[in-house]
Design an enzyme around this catalytic site. Structure first.
Site, PDB file in Angstrom:
ATOM      1  N   CYS A 187      67.733  12.992 -52.215  1.00  0.00           N
ATOM      2  CA  CYS A 187      67.451  11.985 -53.230  1.00  0.00           C
ATOM      3  C   CYS A 187      68.493  12.053 -54.346  1.00  0.00           C
ATOM      4  O   CYS A 187      69.614  11.621 -54.154  1.00  0.00           O
ATOM      5  CB  CYS A 187      66.022  12.119 -53.726  1.00  0.00           C
ATOM      6  SG  CYS A 187      65.400  10.565 -54.362  1.00  0.00           S
ATOM      7  N   GLU A 222      61.901  16.754 -46.996  1.00  0.00           N
ATOM      8  CA  GLU A 222      61.112  17.988 -47.118  1.00  0.00           C
ATOM      9  C   GLU A 222      59.602  17.753 -47.012  1.00  0.00           C
ATOM     10  O   GLU A 222      58.844  18.676 -46.758  1.00  0.00           O
ATOM     11  CB  GLU A 222      61.450  18.719 -48.429  1.00  0.00           C
ATOM     12  CG  GLU A 222      61.000  18.043 -49.719  1.00  0.00           C
ATOM     13  CD  GLU A 222      62.036  17.087 -50.309  1.00  0.00           C
ATOM     14  OE1 GLU A 222      62.860  16.551 -49.538  1.00  0.00           O
ATOM     15  OE2 GLU A 222      61.995  16.862 -51.532  1.00  0.00           O
ATOM     16  N   HIS A 231      63.057  11.896 -49.099  1.00  0.00           N
ATOM     17  CA  HIS A 231      62.731  13.326 -49.222  1.00  0.00           C
ATOM     18  C   HIS A 231      62.269  13.871 -47.873  1.00  0.00           C
ATOM     19  O   HIS A 231      61.061  13.892 -47.602  1.00  0.00           O
ATOM     20  CB  HIS A 231      61.617  13.528 -50.246  1.00  0.00           C
ATOM     21  CG  HIS A 231      62.040  13.295 -51.657  1.00  0.00           C
ATOM     22  ND1 HIS A 231      62.622  14.268 -52.420  1.00  0.00           N
ATOM     23  CD2 HIS A 231      61.976  12.198 -52.433  1.00  0.00           C
ATOM     24  CE1 HIS A 231      62.891  13.782 -53.625  1.00  0.00           C
ATOM     25  NE2 HIS A 231      62.513  12.522 -53.660  1.00  0.00           N
TER      26      HIS A 231
END
Ligand code: GLN
Length: 539
Positions: free
Chosen positions: A383, A511, A509
């Site tokens: 990001c 993650e 993102h």
């Protein structure tokens, strides 16, 4: 079958792993063939954690549907491996906002609006929505904070009511407490646990199970004592010493027999034998001696590791599948700006710049990206980390010295990162970003396309600014490749460099979608690049 509820309260102190315990128990039940969902009730008055500083609250976790939630939702999804939705995180702020809006509409005309029954009814309604919207047969509900907090009282009262309304056989309460260790006498103490159970009783709830967390293993006689003083069955006292591998927690709970005990209390029997082979393998793998790779995580909130919880977990997941151990060098980007902490970057085998907001430390992150590009060190930008990688490239490769994101310099002459027209008119700060799942098409032959198994992916977003399409051609002409684009062609989702072993940034993102047994493809690809010897010719 009637929906079954398992409520989690915390005693003594917070931050002892109530969320992980709830998540892990969810896994035990899923392994027994039940569909489960986990919900967090957060007693604070913010509508969601989206506007809270990571220093106060740790990471803001984002769901598929774009809900900005507490980081415990990340634990839930990673452990139960089921994607949750907006009803799975309720705050006092949401409950009051709803009731006040109804009052203004006139829904309660003539009535006096009170905590009981109006607020508690709204809490119960929201707990009920979990099963309705997810189809879960067993709903695990965690109350944030510890028993005794003023803010959590309405939540506990709602749970108390649900216990009698839904029936004892359909609801159980698990109290997660902490046994302090007294160094001088080398013993664990149960007194605070007894007090917190008394406190819980005084507001109407007798726990069915006590999970006793401690830093060192607990002796059997302490379990007897807790059972006796807190009035729970002996097998309902679950010792849980801190363990070095997070993903061992479900195995520990399994060994303690909690899964079967909880099912028995709910009048259920296991539908299948749990299969822990994958988790056992994960834990064994984690404990093995492996080559170490160092990753410099260059961020703004590095003093508080919880601010990057999902990033850290994703690195560990990908490390397991790459047969390496990741050591994270936590590097403050503001320190880099002052010329300090550079050794932590220079010693690293890979550089990761995570998401972030606000200008503090951005120049340090740009310099870290520059170092990665010039020294051909693998780089992963998430990001903001992607946006600053593009700023760096514009400045030092294209030669536009003042290139920037308009978030940090509204009058830059080279606004490579800018607001999309639809974000310009927004003035509210809460819930107004590009949030949640958006599709991304991968460009064949790129690092990104090589990493993912499929050509079209969906990833979770949380940002306002985007790559400015005006500059796409100029960037491409000098070797930046836009390897992930929204299917309508409007938004750059992934950027990577051609003349570099691995320098890749994502506008999303990744993650939030990494799971212990399904590491995220981009983290896996990043670590694969990281573990390649830096100077192969010298070997
Ligand atoms: N601040 C940037 C934006 O709003 C990046 C956000 C992030 O890293 N999540 O676009």
């Amino acid at each position: 079958m009637a929906t079954k509820y398992i409520f989690f309260t915390g005693g003594v102190v917070s931050s002892v792993g109530k969320g992980v315990t709830a998540a892990a128990l969810g896994r035990l039940l899923k392994e027994r063939g039940f569909s489960v969902a986990v919900q967090k009730l957060d007693p604070y008055i913010n509508v969601d954690p989206g506007t809270m500083s990571p220093y106060q609250h740790g990471e803001v976790y984002v769901l598929d549907d774009g809900t900005e939630t507490d980081l415990d939702l990340g634990h839930y999804e990673r452990f139960i491996d089921t994607n949750l939705n907006h009803v799975c995180n309720v705050t006092t702020g949401q409950v009051y906002a709803e009731i006040i809006a109804k009052e203004r509409r006139g829904d309660f005309l003539g009535g006096t609006i009170q905590v009981i029954p109006h607020i508690t009814n709204e809490i119960k309604r929201r707990i009920g929505l979990v099963a309705k919207t997810t189809g879960a047969e067993i709903v695990l509900v965690e109350v944030g904070g510890t028993v005794g907090d003023i803010e959590s009282l309405p939540f506990i009262e709602a749970i108390r009511q649900m216990r009698s309304e839904n029936g004892r056989e359909n609801t159980i309460c698990i109290h997660v407490t902490w046994l302090p260790h007294i160094g001088a006498t080398n013993e664990l103490k149960t007194k605070p646990t007894q007090h917190s159970v008394r406190e819980l009783r005084s507001i109407g709830i007798s726990p069915d199970v006590i999970v006793a967390r401690s830093d060192v293993p607990m002796d059997d006689d302490l379990g007897d004592k807790i059972a006796l003083f807190c009035d729970v069955e002996r097998q309902a006292v679950v010792p849980m010493a801190t363990c070095d591998v997070l993903y061992e927690v479900p195995l520990l709970l399994e060994r303690a027999g909690v899964g079967d005990y909880v099912l028995k209390r709910l009048g259920l029997g296991a539908r299948r034998q749990p299969d822990w082979s994958e988790w056992q393998r994960l834990v064994e793998e984690a404990r093995k001696h492996k080559p170490v790779v160092q990753i410099a995580l260059v961020g703004k909130y590095v003093e508080l590791h919880d601010a990057y919880l999902s990033v850290r977990e994703s690195l560990h997941h990908a490390a397991l599948s790459n047969g390496v151990e990741v050591v994270i060098n936590w590097v403050s980007s503001s320190e880099l700006e002052k010329g300090r902490s550079w050794d932590a970057v220079q010693n690293a085998d890979g550089i990761l710049v995570p998401g972030g907001f606000g200008s503090r430390g951005t120049e340090g992150k740009i310099q870290a990206a520059r170092y990665a590009r010039e020294h051909k060190i693998p780089y992963l930008g998430l990001c903001l980390g992607m946006q600053l990688m593009v700023v760096e490239f514009s400045r030092y490769v294209l030669g536009h010295e003042d290139a920037n994101s308009t978030e940090f310099d509204p009058s830059t002459s080279y606004p490579v990162i800018d607001l999309m027209p639809d974000q310009r008119s927004i003035s509210d700060m809460g819930g107004t970003m590009r949030l949640g799942l958006y599709p991304c098409e991968l460009q064949p032959g790129s690092l990104a396309a090589e990493a993912y198994p499929q050509p079209l992916v969906q990833e979770r977003h949380r940002h306002r600014f985007e790559l400015n399409n005006t500059y796409r051609e100029a960037l491409q002409a000098r070797g930046m490749r836009f390897s992930g684009i929204s299917p309508d062609g409007r938004l750059v989702e992934i950027a990577e460099l051609e003349d570099h072993p691995f320098m890749l940034g994502t506008q999303f993102h990744p993650e939030f979608l990494s799971r212990p047994n399904r590491p995220h493809p981009l983290f896996v690809a990043f670590l694969k690049a990281v573990k390649k010897p830096k100077y192969p010719d010298n070997l």
